[in-house]
Structure formats: C-alpha cells, structure tokens
Design an enzyme around this catalytic site. Structure first.
Site, PDB file in Angstrom:
ATOM      1  N   GLU A  62       1.146  -1.455  -0.393  1.00  0.00           N
ATOM      2  CA  GLU A  62       0.025   0.376   0.431  1.00  0.00           C
ATOM      3  C   GLU A  62       0.795   1.277  -0.224  1.00  0.00           C
ATOM      4  OE1 GLU A  62      -3.456  -2.505  -0.105  1.00  0.00           O
ATOM      5  OE2 GLU A  62      -2.755  -0.478  -0.950  1.00  0.00           O
TER       6      GLU A  62
ATOM      7  N   HIS B  67       2.134   2.344  -3.480  1.00  0.00           N
ATOM      8  CA  HIS B  67       0.514   3.034  -4.310  1.00  0.00           C
ATOM      9  C   HIS B  67       0.790   4.508  -4.078  1.00  0.00           C
ATOM     10  CE1 HIS B  67      -1.467   0.034  -6.162  1.00  0.00           C
ATOM     11  NE2 HIS B  67      -1.451  -1.192  -5.699  1.00  0.00           N
TER      12      HIS B  67
HETATM   13  O1  LIG Z   1      -3.904  -3.396  -5.147  1.00  0.00           O
HETATM   14  C1  LIG Z   1      -4.297  -2.997  -3.650  1.00  0.00           C
HETATM   15  O2  LIG Z   1      -3.660  -2.499  -3.138  1.00  0.00           O
HETATM   16  C2  LIG Z   1      -4.771  -4.962  -2.832  1.00  0.00           C
HETATM   17  C3  LIG Z   1      -3.607  -5.874  -2.604  1.00  0.00           C
HETATM   18  C4  LIG Z   1      -2.985  -6.215  -1.638  1.00  0.00           C
HETATM   19  C5  LIG Z   1      -2.074  -6.779  -1.562  1.00  0.00           C
HETATM   20  C6  LIG Z   1      -1.718  -7.616  -2.271  1.00  0.00           C
HETATM   21  C7  LIG Z   1      -0.430  -8.764  -1.694  1.00  0.00           C
HETATM   22  C8  LIG Z   1       0.051  -9.010  -1.337  1.00  0.00           C
HETATM   23  C9  LIG Z   1       0.090  -7.199  -0.082  1.00  0.00           C
HETATM   24  C10 LIG Z   1      -1.322  -6.857   0.031  1.00  0.00           C
HETATM   25  C11 LIG Z   1      -5.185  -6.777  -2.461  1.00  0.00           C
HETATM   26  O3  LIG Z   1      -5.387  -6.859  -1.429  1.00  0.00           O
HETATM   27  S1  LIG Z   1      -4.627  -7.874  -3.610  1.00  0.00           S
HETATM   28  C12 LIG Z   1      -5.661  -9.670  -3.350  1.00  0.00           C
HETATM   29  C13 LIG Z   1      -5.232 -10.169  -1.959  1.00  0.00           C
HETATM   30  C14 LIG Z   1      -6.315 -10.275  -1.138  1.00  0.00           C
HETATM   31  C15 LIG Z   1      -6.395 -11.201  -0.290  1.00  0.00           C
HETATM   32  C16 LIG Z   1      -4.675 -11.851   0.180  1.00  0.00           C
HETATM   33  C17 LIG Z   1      -3.818 -11.478  -0.860  1.00  0.00           C
HETATM   34  C18 LIG Z   1      -3.883  -9.830  -1.492  1.00  0.00           C
HETATM   35 NI    NI Z   2      -1.897  -3.183  -5.621  1.00  0.00          NI
END
Ligand SMILES: O=C(O)C[C@@H](Cc1ccccc1)[C@H](O)SCc1ccccc1
Ligand code: NI
Length: 178
Positions: free
Chosen positions: A154, A157
């Site tokens: 995060e 981002h």
């Molecule tokens: O796009 C985002 O920022 C949210 C991501 C965050 C994330 C992805 C991978 C590893 C750590 C954080 C989403 O949560 S991706 C979907 C997801 C859902 C459950 C567990 C991991 C990733």
């Molecule tokens: Ni992301």
C-alpha cells in the site's frame, strides 16, 4: 459505497503519481473517503456482500486506486497470529526497516491489475510505520511478516510503484554477473 467500477486499473496515470500529503486535521470529506475505503475492504472479505456486488477480495486499498492522489490507505486483515490490523491511515510513512528481506511465496496481486503476474516481490522483513488514524490518533506500528508486506504494497501505491516493478528489479539483480 465503493465497488470495482471505482477502482482505477493499471495504465491510468494516477497510479504512477507520487500522492500528496493530507493536510491534518483531515477534512470531513477526506475522513469520509478513507472510511469508505476501509468499508470496501471489509465488504470485499464478506462472501455475501462481495458476491452481491461482485467485489474482488482485498486486504488493503490506497487512495490512488480510486483516483485520489492523496497519501492515505486502508488495511483490514489478520496477521499470522490472528491479530487484526484494521486501519485507515493518513500520511503513512515507513520510518525504518530491516535489511533482511521477505516475500510471499505465491507472489502478489493488486486490485488495480486484472492479470496474473508471477514472480517474487522482495519486501523488507520488518518495518516501522507512523501515520494518523481515521480517529486522528498518531500511531507508530512495528510490523513484520505478512502484515509488513501488505503495508509495503500500500505504501508503494502512494509513490506510484506497482508490485511488478519490484519483480523486474529483482530479476535484473539475479542476472548481474558477480
Ligand atoms: O491492490 C491492493 O493494494 C490490494 C492488494 C494488497 C496486497 C496484495 C498482495 C500482497 C499484499 C497486499 C489486494 O489485497 S490483492 C488481493 C489479495 C487478497 C487477499 C490476500 C492477498 C491479496
Ligand atoms: Ni495494489
């Protein structure tokens, strides 16, 4: 209510911008947006709501992902010891990190990326993050393991970095002759 149509997908320039600091105290509108982001993540983990509104499950979302170039993100997930981390953070900042690295064996995904990208995403194993919560409280969080990875995803981002940028950099490092 935030749904998938509000989520900006890769290729949109806002995902590559360095987001701006939020002037504190946050305005009522900024608090409303951040709490809606947190609610979206909770909704995305609720089978009934996620199914009804076709939400992709997520554990975090950063404001640029809904087209808002401000330094704030929401995280709602449990760590390996079942400790719940549920935060809406304004101006989160990594103030220190370990040299040691860590990664998720299955790689990472992203709500703004509608394709499967395989590869190891190297992250700091331990980080300390400070920020201001939705309730206006300054927090300093010492994180490790899975939750440290989520926070780094995060935080990236907010600086216009996508997880796959780090895969390529890691691959390039592997190719460099010793
Ligand atoms: O796009 C985002 O920022 C949210 C991501 C965050 C994330 C992805 C991978 C590893 C750590 C954080 C989403 O949560 S991706 C979907 C997801 C859902 C459950 C567990 C991991 C990733
Ligand atoms: Ni992301």
């Amino acid at each position: 209510m935030i749904t998938m149509k509000d989520i900006v997908r890769e290729g949109h320039p806002v995902l590559r911008e360095v987001a701006k600091e939020v002037t504190l105290p946050a305005t009522a509108e900024e608090k409303e947006i951040l709490s809606e982001m947190l609610q979206f993540i909770k909704n995305s983990q609720d089978p009934e709501i996620a199914d009804k509104y076709n939400l992709r499950p997520g554990v975090g979302i950063a404001a640029p992902q809904i087209g808002i170039s401000k330094r704030m993100f929401a995280v709602h997930t449990y760590d390996e010891n079942d400790v719940l981390y549920s935060y809406g953070l304004f101006n989160p900042k990594m103030i220190s990190h370990s040299v040691e690295e860590n990664h998720l064996d299955g790689g990472e995904g992203c709500l703004s990326v509608d394709r499967e990208i395989t590869g190891i995403v190297p992250r700091h194993a331990r980080i300390t993050v400070k920020g201001t919560t939705l309730e206006g409280e300054e927090v300093k969080l010492k994180l490790k393991g899975y939750i440290a990875i989520v926070f780094q995803h995060e935080l990236d981002h907010l600086d216009g970095i996508m997880f796959y940028d780090r895969i390529e950099a890691f691959q390039d490092k592997l190719k460099k002759p010793l």
